[in-house]
Design an enzyme around this catalytic site. Sequence first.
Site, mmCIF file in Angstrom:
data_model
loop_
_atom_site.group_PDB
_atom_site.id
_atom_site.type_symbol
_atom_site.label_atom_id
_atom_site.label_comp_id
_atom_site.label_asym_id
_atom_site.label_seq_id
_atom_site.Cartn_x
_atom_site.Cartn_y
_atom_site.Cartn_z
ATOM 1 N N HIS A 104 1.124 -1.176 -0.191
ATOM 2 C CA HIS A 104 0.039 -0.286 -0.222
ATOM 3 C C HIS A 104 1.059 0.821 0.461
ATOM 4 O O HIS A 104 2.103 1.310 0.460
ATOM 5 C CB HIS A 104 -1.053 0.374 1.134
ATOM 6 C CG HIS A 104 -0.501 0.226 2.286
ATOM 7 N ND1 HIS A 104 0.331 -0.913 2.921
ATOM 8 C CD2 HIS A 104 -0.007 1.129 2.921
ATOM 9 C CE1 HIS A 104 0.754 -0.141 4.273
ATOM 10 N NE2 HIS A 104 0.582 0.811 4.140
ATOM 11 N N ASP A 106 0.721 4.719 2.012
ATOM 12 C CA ASP A 106 -0.272 5.497 2.746
ATOM 13 C C ASP A 106 -1.381 6.063 2.658
ATOM 14 O O ASP A 106 -0.695 7.417 2.058
ATOM 15 C CB ASP A 106 0.516 5.507 4.448
ATOM 16 C CG ASP A 106 1.566 4.912 4.992
ATOM 17 O OD1 ASP A 106 1.143 3.750 5.126
ATOM 18 O OD2 ASP A 106 2.958 5.755 5.453
ATOM 19 N N HIS A 263 5.027 0.171 0.076
ATOM 20 C CA HIS A 263 5.523 -0.979 0.754
ATOM 21 C C HIS A 263 4.444 -1.606 1.670
ATOM 22 O O HIS A 263 2.713 -1.747 1.444
ATOM 23 C CB HIS A 263 6.163 0.156 2.771
ATOM 24 C CG HIS A 263 4.845 1.397 3.014
ATOM 25 N ND1 HIS A 263 4.315 2.048 2.416
ATOM 26 C CD2 HIS A 263 4.460 0.801 4.192
ATOM 27 C CE1 HIS A 263 3.394 2.927 3.407
ATOM 28 N NE2 HIS A 263 3.290 1.917 4.677
ATOM 29 N N ARG A 278 4.225 5.162 14.219
ATOM 30 C CA ARG A 278 4.754 5.982 12.934
ATOM 31 C C ARG A 278 4.495 8.181 12.769
ATOM 32 O O ARG A 278 3.146 7.811 13.420
ATOM 33 C CB ARG A 278 3.437 5.283 11.901
ATOM 34 C CG ARG A 278 4.177 6.137 10.210
ATOM 35 C CD ARG A 278 3.250 5.317 9.588
ATOM 36 N NE ARG A 278 1.549 5.689 9.355
ATOM 37 C CZ ARG A 278 0.959 5.754 8.444
ATOM 38 N NH1 ARG A 278 0.620 4.379 8.167
ATOM 39 N NH2 ARG A 278 -0.413 6.600 8.055
#
Length: 290
Positions: A104, A106, A263, A278
């Site tokens: 995906h 983000d 990623h 994150r």
Amino acid sequence: MSQTQILDIQPIAGTIGAEIRGVDLAAPLPDAVFAEIEAALHEHLVIFFRDQQLTPAQHKAFSARFGPLLEVPFVRALPGHPEILPVMKGREEKTKRNFGGLWHSDMSYAEIPPLGSALYARVIPPYGGDTMWTNMYRAYDALSDTLKSVLEGLHAVHSPVRSYGANGAVVNNGDPAHKMDVRTDERAMREAVHPVVRVHPATGRKALYVNSTYTLRFDGMSEEESAPLLQYLHQHAARPEFTCRFRWTPGALAVWDNRCTQHLAMNDYDGFDRELHRTTIAGTRPVGVA
Ligand code: SIN
């Protein structure tokens, strides 16, 4: 006048990823050092730093050098730090689908998806739990000229529904068996339309911009009509030679460019804890080929 490079930048794979040594991210960075870091991000698409000692405030301060930070929907933030998303899986959890466990980019479901993210490792299993990234410039470049020109005329519909809808793959609605608290809400039904080939605002390069987690269909086509070509593009984008794989160590930090990468977090560490934090950096509206 020649510029002297301050940082030691070592690629970790043939087409994506570099480790940067000789910088302490807890300290305020001179502009010249940050400029090298940003240039390395544009060149390598994902950059890694090891052995950093960062408080949440220092993690946010470094991330915010790239741009304003976003608060991420659906996932409960770190208490006291709405801009930090804790990515966690506990030793008791035997979930088939971990957070971030499919390729995906983000939040590509957002009208204005993020520029990138900065993921800081706090607890890492003794083995497993690596993250992979893939180079979406290379994925685009490797297509035939005919397919490139077809894709340059297309837009795609992105949505969080498969992950965060009522039956979403990572929703647990506060189930205490899960360390992360991921809840559905009405925003999971929203859709955003983005160009399939995206022109990077800083480098001017073209990148393929679809992913198997959030892209539902081509705009103006049904899911059924879209599926064969989307499936081809997803497996093409994951070709091993376009990827790198990072073995985390506590204190490592990865920063990636969401506009030209995808990623995937490996889910191969049952019986061990994993926790990373994150931050998500605001981007600009994706622009296609003129
Ligand atoms: C994410 O997709 O943001 C998390 C990646 C990871 O846990 O390695």
